[in-house]
Design a protein around this motif. Structure first.
Motif, PDB file in Angstrom:
ATOM      1  N   TYR A  37      -0.980   0.654  -8.792  1.00 22.98           N
ATOM      2  CA  TYR A  37      -1.170  -0.125  -7.569  1.00 22.98           C
ATOM      3  C   TYR A  37      -2.384   0.400  -6.799  1.00 22.98           C
ATOM      4  N   GLY A  38      -2.507   1.716  -6.720  1.00 25.04           N
ATOM      5  CA  GLY A  38      -3.673   2.291  -6.054  1.00 25.04           C
ATOM      6  C   GLY A  38      -4.954   1.943  -6.782  1.00 25.04           C
ATOM      7  N   LEU A  39      -4.918   2.032  -8.114  1.00 23.01           N
ATOM      8  CA  LEU A  39      -6.102   1.704  -8.914  1.00 23.01           C
ATOM      9  C   LEU A  39      -6.534   0.260  -8.675  1.00 23.01           C
ATOM     10  N   MET A  40      -5.587  -0.670  -8.715  1.00 25.94           N
ATOM     11  CA  MET A  40      -5.925  -2.077  -8.512  1.00 25.94           C
ATOM     12  C   MET A  40      -6.374  -2.349  -7.083  1.00 25.94           C
ATOM     13  N   ALA A  41      -5.871  -1.576  -6.144  1.00 20.54           N
ATOM     14  CA  ALA A  41      -6.239  -1.779  -4.745  1.00 20.54           C
ATOM     15  C   ALA A  41      -7.642  -1.284  -4.438  1.00 20.54           C
ATOM     16  N   GLY A  42      -8.133  -0.265  -5.183  1.00 22.30           N
ATOM     17  CA  GLY A  42      -9.434   0.274  -4.808  1.00 22.30           C
ATOM     18  C   GLY A  42     -10.058   1.243  -5.774  1.00 22.30           C
ATOM     19  N   GLY A  43      -9.781   1.125  -7.078  1.00 23.38           N
ATOM     20  CA  GLY A  43     -10.423   2.011  -8.039  1.00 23.38           C
ATOM     21  C   GLY A  43     -10.088   3.471  -7.788  1.00 23.38           C
ATOM     22  N   ARG A  44     -11.060   4.348  -8.015  1.00 21.08           N
ATOM     23  CA  ARG A  44     -10.831   5.776  -7.847  1.00 21.08           C
ATOM     24  C   ARG A  44     -10.339   6.096  -6.434  1.00 21.08           C
ATOM     25  N   GLU A  45     -10.952   5.469  -5.418  1.00 25.75           N
ATOM     26  CA  GLU A  45     -10.502   5.734  -4.048  1.00 25.75           C
ATOM     27  C   GLU A  45      -9.057   5.289  -3.835  1.00 25.75           C
ATOM     28  N   VAL A  50      -6.693   5.346  -6.167  1.00 26.74           N
ATOM     29  CA  VAL A  50      -5.842   6.365  -6.791  1.00 26.74           C
ATOM     30  C   VAL A  50      -5.733   7.585  -5.865  1.00 26.74           C
ATOM     31  N   ASP A  51      -6.869   7.991  -5.289  1.00 24.97           N
ATOM     32  CA  ASP A  51      -6.835   9.094  -4.320  1.00 24.97           C
ATOM     33  C   ASP A  51      -5.867   8.774  -3.186  1.00 24.97           C
ATOM     34  N   ARG A  52      -5.903   7.528  -2.714  1.00 19.74           N
ATOM     35  CA  ARG A  52      -5.027   7.139  -1.606  1.00 19.74           C
ATOM     36  C   ARG A  52      -3.568   7.207  -2.022  1.00 19.74           C
ATOM     37  N   ALA A  53      -3.245   6.755  -3.225  1.00 17.03           N
ATOM     38  CA  ALA A  53      -1.859   6.829  -3.701  1.00 17.03           C
ATOM     39  C   ALA A  53      -1.386   8.277  -3.749  1.00 17.03           C
ATOM     40  N   ILE A  54      -2.223   9.174  -4.265  1.00 19.03           N
ATOM     41  CA  ILE A  54      -1.850  10.586  -4.343  1.00 19.03           C
ATOM     42  C   ILE A  54      -1.684  11.171  -2.950  1.00 19.03           C
ATOM     43  N   THR A  55      -2.582  10.812  -2.027  1.00 16.69           N
ATOM     44  CA  THR A  55      -2.494  11.298  -0.653  1.00 16.69           C
ATOM     45  C   THR A  55      -1.213  10.831   0.019  1.00 16.69           C
ATOM     46  N   ILE A  56      -0.861   9.564  -0.188  1.00 21.00           N
ATOM     47  CA  ILE A  56       0.382   9.046   0.396  1.00 21.00           C
ATOM     48  C   ILE A  56       1.593   9.822  -0.114  1.00 21.00           C
TER      49      ILE A  56
END
Length: 419
Positions: free
Chosen positions: A360-368, A370-376
């Protein structure tokens, strides 16, 4: 009587603090995402239906996935009070090496179809966060490119499906070892493909087929198609092109004859750690521990294989009790928040893996994204630990969690294979 007055500009000034606008559209939408569910909503808006449904969907009626997620909702935490939680340590050793968080990115197939950065975004984000990244046999980036994306600090695992062509399978294993992958994740729950009905209804092929319906669906999602058509064509570790459905591809390749003897042989070929993924009974967990594997992953493949399969989170306490002193117990399926991860660790899981949450993070914004998913997830883990009154993962214990009962068996069948 309340005395009223006209406020002066001096009184209003401290109250009128305007936030500077974020001009970067990607950054703005990712900042607005506070949960994995928020990332999912963004991903759905930006991804064509066939690709999104491949990520979102599960087998048949999708009961297994729904039950797995419900199991995490049906828990009660028991916090301790008056503990010093000014600092919490969210990391520990997994398979002999430090991880900064008790989760990693699980193996997902056809990942560049979801978003063009694919596994490279996942591997680089995982390395930056100090967590493992698992590359699928059906990945859309090469073993060597993933190793390079993780850099010298990256910790990569290779997920293996055994094909009918054993030499081809083991050639991939050899490449992974030479590229520095430290763990082999042997997936054992795919003798044949599950009935993923969304893919069938969408007529999804690899790569996606352009039809009038897909073109119409693409109109409000131009960035996905621009990325798809202007970047390197989809390529796989296993094949270059496939004109049929995903299920047909899996059935044509995967070997339904694999046994424990094959697993023992695979273990002897691999120089690093071996984890078996797809364990769904206590009896199989015991047998694998007897075999001497380094870890087992309780998983029903994200609900994508056998519908109405056991709920991994419910199996966890019994498996840990039987084999937790002999092998590491890992868990996936249904994890959508840091609280799910904390509950799993409290009940004995040494490690967990995310799949859809990362995609979901990848589809929402690529590498950034994925970073956001991990941060959440990282923030949710830290906050949940503090609210429970624990400062380290080692302090988590079964007493911190109660699994509330929604589904209970009326009578369990006696079987020599399941006892």
């Amino acid at each position: 009587m309340v005395q009223r007055r006209i406020p002066s500009p001096r009184d209003l000034a401290p109250l009128m603090r305007f936030k500077a606008p974020t001009l970067d559209a990607k950054k703005r939408r990712l900042q607005s995402a506070l949960t994995i569910a928020d990332l999912r909503a963004i991903a759905k808006r930006r991804t064509p239906k066939a690709a999104f449904d491949y990520t979102e969907g599960a087998a048949e009626a999708e009961i297994s996935l729904a039950r797995a997620r419900q199991a995490f909702e049906d828990i009660e935490f028991h916090p301790a009070i008056l503990r010093d939680v000014s600092h919490v340590d969210t990391g520990w050793d997994v398979l002999g090496k430090r991880v900064e968080l008790p989760f990693g990115i699980g193996p997902t197939g056809f990942t560049r179809m979801m978003q063009t950065e694919g596994e490279i975004a996942g591997a680089s984000a995982a390395a930056a966060a100090g967590i493992p990244f698992a590359l699928s046999t059906m990945g859309t980036s090469s073993i060597e490119d993933v190793a390079a994306a993780g850099g010298p600090t990256g910790r990569n695992w290779f997920q293996l499906y055994m094909w009918k062509d054993r030499d081809r399978s083991m050639a991939l294993v050899d490449r992974a070892a030479k590229a520095g992958f430290d763990t082999l994740l042997v997936t054992v729950d795919v003798p044949v493909a599950g009935a993923r009905l969304r893919d069938t209804r969408n007529g999804m092929t690899i790569p996606p087929t352009l039809t009038p319906a897909t073109v119409i669906n693409a109109l409000p999602r131009p960035q996905w198609w621009i990325d798809f058509l202007t970047t390197e064509p989809l390529a796989f570790a296993s094949l270059d092109r496939w004109s049929g459905t995903v299920a047909q591809l899996l059935d044509s390749m995967f070997d339904p004859t694999v046994t424990y003897d094959d697993l023992r042989w695979i273990r002897d070929q691999w120089p690093g750690k071996v984890v078996v993924k797809g364990v769904q009974t206590v009896a199989d967990a015991v047998r694998l521990a007897d075999l001497g594997v380094d870890g087992i992953t309780l998983s029903n493949h994200g609900g994508r294989q056998l519908d109405r399969a056991p709920i991994p989170f419910h199996l966890l306490p019994d498996v840990v009790r039987e084999v937790g002193d002999r092998t590491e117990v890992h868990l996936d399926t249904g994890i959508m928040s840091g609280a799910d991860i904390v509950a799993s660790v409290a009940l004995g899981a040494r490690f967990t893996m995310i799949g859809r949450a990362y995609l979901y993070g990848l589809m929402a914004g690529g590498r950034e994204g994925v970073d956001r998913a991990i941060t959440i997830l990282s923030g949710q883990i830290s906050r949940t630990m503090r609210l429970l009154g624990v400062a380290s993962l080692e302090e988590l214990e079964p007493g911190h969690v109660t699994q509330l009962q929604r589904l209970a068996p009326r009578q369990r069948a006696e079987s020599s294979t399941l006892a």
